[in-house]
Scaffold this active site. Structure first.
Site, short mmCIF file in Angstrom:
data_model
loop_
_atom_site.label_atom_id
_atom_site.label_comp_id
_atom_site.label_asym_id
_atom_site.label_seq_id
_atom_site.Cartn_x
_atom_site.Cartn_y
_atom_site.Cartn_z
N ILE A 109 -16.42 -15.63 -5.99
CA ILE A 109 -15.57 -14.78 -6.82
C ILE A 109 -14.59 -15.68 -7.57
CG2 ILE A 109 -13.86 -12.91 -6.79
CD1 ILE A 109 -15.18 -12.05 -4.09
N CYS A 110 -14.44 -15.41 -8.85
CA CYS A 110 -13.47 -16.15 -9.67
C CYS A 110 -13.75 -17.65 -9.60
CB CYS A 110 -12.06 -15.79 -9.23
SG CYS A 110 -10.74 -16.31 -10.33
N ASN A 111 -12.73 -18.46 -9.38
CA ASN A 111 -12.95 -19.90 -9.38
C ASN A 111 -13.46 -20.43 -8.05
OD1 ASN A 111 -10.60 -19.79 -7.84
ND2 ASN A 111 -9.28 -20.49 -9.51
N THR A 129 -17.12 -17.26 -14.46
CA THR A 129 -15.88 -17.40 -13.70
C THR A 129 -14.77 -16.80 -14.53
OG1 THR A 129 -14.52 -18.93 -12.40
CG2 THR A 129 -15.23 -19.69 -14.57
#
Length: 328
Positions: A109-111, A129
């Protein structure tokens, strides 16, 4: 009863919602299926002892990457500012490579996908991202194929998402894979979220980051465009306004901003249209006129192509609760 075991990584500085959101979504499956389906979730720390999230709340992981873990079906790596201290830890990379060989799917998730990249799991993979981390991701892992405007991307067994709340999009996609669309829809209804969010990250990221720095030779032409979006500009007319040749303007503008004058103008028109849709009740034809589109149909097509959502849907979703008749 069908049970799926999920390992959720936690590291110092992880984004709490990246874990809490999916955990709540997965937990509803057992409730809504009346116990016929269940996710067995376990947190796995990169360090021993309590782990503090970026918000300050702490958790005590069920296991660590140094312990014997059960065979997980799925691994979820959250994002958070702490990932930049943790992602290149050799112990973590080794653990993720082992999990990738054993698991059905590995997600970030995300970075959090920086940890997957350090483990060599992003090479030749299509990923996404948070839009703010795209430049760093591209320079750190050049073999990854980045789709910067996507909220959720699946490439084989690797799942990646945009920022923070996109973890819920990820969990709903997994629930649909595991237990069917109706279950995913029921969970989405319970959480009061969309099963499929329309549009991409461009709805939320600034479209005008490429404005020139004060003192730049291109500031004047940018300001002129922003104040006159309704005008049918060309590179030649813009160059004439600032007493340059068209070729010289294009060269200097691209050097200062990284894009051409006409790309900047197109971005500015879309950004202005977004603000009108969010803050006014102006009809689409008037917004199209003010923002320099030839007609309403052309405005709709361009807006949909750029943001993957049409103007009417965007207004319904993002308009201010306190609406004014005019802005600017």
């Amino acid at each position: 009863m069908k049970r799926i075991k999920i390992g959720m990584l936690v590291f110092p500085g992880f984004q709490l919602l990246d874990i809490a959101g999916p955990k709540d979504a997965f937990a509803e499956v057992k409730v809504l299926s009346k116990g016929e389906c269940e996710y067995d979730m376990m947190t796995v720390g990169t360090t021993r002892g309590t782990v503090q999230s970026s918000s300050g709340l702490t958790t005590v992981p069920d296991r660590t990457i140094f312990d014997t873990c059960p065979e997980f079906d799925t691994i979820i790596v959250p994002g958070g500012l702490g990932i930049f201290d943790a992602f290149d830890d050799p112990a973590l990379s080794d653990w993720l490579r082992v999990q990738h060989r054993q698991c059905r799917r590995v997600s970030a998730i995300c970075n959090g996908l920086f940890a997957l990249g350090s483990a060599g799991l992003l090479d030749n993979k299509t990923v996404t991202t948070h839009w703010m981390d795209v430049p760093r991701l591209a320079s750190t892992f050049p073999k990854a194929r980045i789709e910067p405007d996507q909220i959720f991307v699946r490439d084989g067994r690797i799942y990646t998402t945009a920022g923070v709340t996109a973890g819920i999009d990820l969990s709903l996609a997994m629930i649909e894979d595991d237990f069917g669309r109706q279950m995913a829809l029921d969970v989405a209804k319970y959480l009061i979220v969309y099963l499929r969010r329309a549009g991409g990250q461009s709805q939320f990221s600034p479209l005008l980051e490429t404005q020139a720095s004060p003192g730049s030779q291109t500031v004047e032409v940018q300001q002129y465009m922003l104040e006159n979006l309704h005008v049918g500009h060309t590179v030649a007319s813009l160059a004439e306004h600032v007493h340059m040749s068209a070729r010289n303007l294009s060269r200097i503008f691209s050097k200062d901003c990284g894009i051409t004058p006409m790309t900047f103008l197109a971005n500015a028109r879309i950004d202005a249209a977004r603000r009108y849709l969010e803050a006014t009740e102006l009809p689409l034809r008037e917004i199209a006129r003010r923002c320099g589109f030839d007609d309403t149909d052309g405005f709709r097509r361009t807006f949909l192509r750029r943001l993957q959502i049409n103007p009417a849907e965007y207004r319904d979703r993002f308009r201010s609760k306190t609406m004014h008749e005019k802005v600017g």
